[in-house]
Design an enzyme around this catalytic site. Structure first.
Site, short mmCIF file in Angstrom:
data_model
loop_
_atom_site.label_atom_id
_atom_site.label_comp_id
_atom_site.label_asym_id
_atom_site.label_seq_id
_atom_site.Cartn_x
_atom_site.Cartn_y
_atom_site.Cartn_z
N CYS A 164 34.56 18.92 55.21
CA CYS A 164 34.73 20.38 55.17
C CYS A 164 33.40 20.92 54.69
O CYS A 164 33.00 20.68 53.54
CB CYS A 164 35.86 20.76 54.22
SG CYS A 164 35.93 22.54 53.94
N TYR A 263 46.08 40.81 33.84
CA TYR A 263 46.02 39.67 34.77
C TYR A 263 44.86 38.78 34.31
O TYR A 263 43.92 38.51 35.06
CB TYR A 263 45.82 40.13 36.21
CG TYR A 263 46.75 41.24 36.65
CD1 TYR A 263 48.01 40.95 37.18
CD2 TYR A 263 46.38 42.58 36.53
CE1 TYR A 263 48.87 41.97 37.59
CE2 TYR A 263 47.23 43.61 36.93
CZ TYR A 263 48.46 43.29 37.46
OH TYR A 263 49.29 44.31 37.86
N CYS A 360 40.56 41.05 45.14
CA CYS A 360 40.27 40.12 46.23
C CYS A 360 40.75 40.68 47.57
O CYS A 360 40.47 40.10 48.61
CB CYS A 360 40.87 38.74 45.96
SG CYS A 360 42.63 38.77 45.69
#
Ligand SMILES: C[S@@+](CC[C@H](N)C(=O)[O-])C[C@H]1O[C@@H](n2cnc3c(N)ncnc32)[C@H](O)[C@@H]1O
Length: 407
Positions: A164, A263, A360
């Site tokens: 990868c 978070y 994100c």
């Protein structure tokens, strides 16, 4: 009347603008196709991969390029092709154009969901190596025969792979792809900044995972963070430090201030903020995952001004608001779904002078930007980082401040 398109059918189309999610918009006889492996301005033969009569749009892959964009390049990885690994959506695009496309996506999301015009430049994360060799965490899927591989786009199949190219050297050198993993569903390979890479097989159910250590340095400030190998950590080796730097620069914390880290994960922003506000200040970190809470407690131990609160942000904010607790600064770094209207409604009541939002998903950020504006906060800065090169993903860091009364 023309025949309806079905999966497997091929049509020639002119490719239009980029859409959020790693595909491009094309039209065929009034039907919208979301085409992967294409570029705006190209003429391609697109093979329908999903959708049919009654669906709002069809999905397709560009299986032949009839007129190529000047920004098209040969994908460095042989698995990044139609029907191949679904991890990289943009390997066929030059890196500068990948970043320009991401900037277009951010602008489009803000226009559509926040009603704001933004102009952004997508910045590489320091240490970027032509968009390859960055991924320090990879979950390889395992097929029924125990062979490790990666999944095609929107598929549960497993394509055996030997390598990868976006994985970091540590992940590639860990040997996970050189052996079989019988009886496992997946294998997580993690190459932390400190120590050896680890391969963690993922059986059904909650697996035990070893702890790993990540070192983060921003200017004079640095800290080691310990966390479970399966716990949340930014996957690009330069990302954690870059986002901490961007957040500190935007918030400009001062000695004695009170900050809230929502978070909070394993305490990345809380640690940096705690050291910036010092022992006369205070930091409250809120996180719902019990493993992350335990790691955050360890990583933040010894700082008396910090409290780690276990629980969901939507529930943890309510008592703070009821008690009339105020904060000078807020950082929020929610999962892809964003914070949402309810959380925004409560967090603005903390009365912060600055809010840094790490996101994100630009769509979630744009939606929350609209909620913040309705409640008196305007966006005063936005940076976008190419923390996931070769994929359609990116990370945004936005600053919000109370809007002047006249706005
Ligand atoms: C994008 S990560 C950010 C973590 C941390 N800020 C960092 O940069 O390492 C989001 C975190 O939010 C946590 N989380 C998800 N939903 C939550 C909720 N409703 N309340 C509190 N934490 C939540 C996840 O467990 C995860 O640790």
């Amino acid at each position: 009347m023309s025949a309806e398109l079905l999966p497997g059918d091929e049509v020639e189309v002119e490719v239009g603008p980029v859409a959020h999610g790693g595909h491009f918009v094309a039209r065929h006889e009034g039907r919208v196709l979301f085409v992967r492996h294409a570029l705006p301005g190209e003429r391609v033969r697109a093979r329908v991969t999903s959708g049919g009569p009654g669906d709002r749009f069809l999905r397709a892959d560009a299986v032949a390029v009839l007129t190529a964009s000047p920004d098209r390049v040969t994908p460095p990885c042989r698995y990044a092709v139609p029907g191949g690994c679904g991890g990289c959506d943009l390997q066929h695009v030059s890196l500068p154009r990948q970043r320009a496309l991401k900037a277009e996506v951010v602008a489009e999301q803000f226009r559509r969901l926040a009603g704001e015009d933004v102009e952004v430049e997508v910045e590489p994360v320091p240490g970027d190596r032509d968009g390859l060799g960055w991924r320090t965490r990879v979950e390889f899927a395992v097929d029924e025969a125990g062979r490790p591989g990666l999944r095609p786009h929107r598929s549960h199949a497993v394509i055996p792979v030997e390598d990868c190219l976006i994985a970091s050297d540590g992940v590639r050198g860990a040997g996970a792809l050189a052996r079989d993993w019988p009886g496992q569903r997946a294998v997580d390979v993690v190459a932390p900044s400190e120590g050896e890479p680890v391969c963690v097989p993922v059986p059904d159910g909650e697996p035990h995972a070893p702890a790993v250590t990540e070192h983060v340095a921003v200017g004079e400030w640095s800290q080691d963070f310990t966390l479970s190998a399966r716990g949340f950590w930014q996957v690009h080796p330069g990302a954690a430090a870059t986002f901490v730097g961007a957040v500190l620069e935007m918030l400009e914390p001062a000695e004695g201030e009170r900050a809230v880290d929502l978070y909070a994960g394993v305490g990345l922003f809380a640690a940096a903020l705690a050291d910036a506000v010092g022992p006369t200040g205070a930091v409250l970190a809120v996180e719902s995952d019990p493993g992350a809470v335990a790691s955050a407690a360890d990583n933040l131990a010894g700082r008396e001004s910090v409290e780690v609160r276990a629980g969901r942000v939507d529930r943890a904010l309510k008592p703070l608001v009821r008690q009339g607790i105020r904060a000078d600064l807020v950082v929020l770094d929610p999962p892809r779904t964003g914070a949402g209207k309810g959380v925004i409604a409560d967090l603005v009541r903390l009365g912060a002078r600055r809010i840094a939002y790490v996101a994100c998903d630009p769509a979630a950020l744009a939606r929350d930007t609209a909620y913040l504006r309705e409640r008196g906060y305007r966006r005063t800065a936005l940076r976008v980082f190419d923390a996931f090169p070769m994929t359609h993903h990116m990370e945004c860091v936005a600053l919000f401040e109370p809007a002047p009364e006249s706005d």
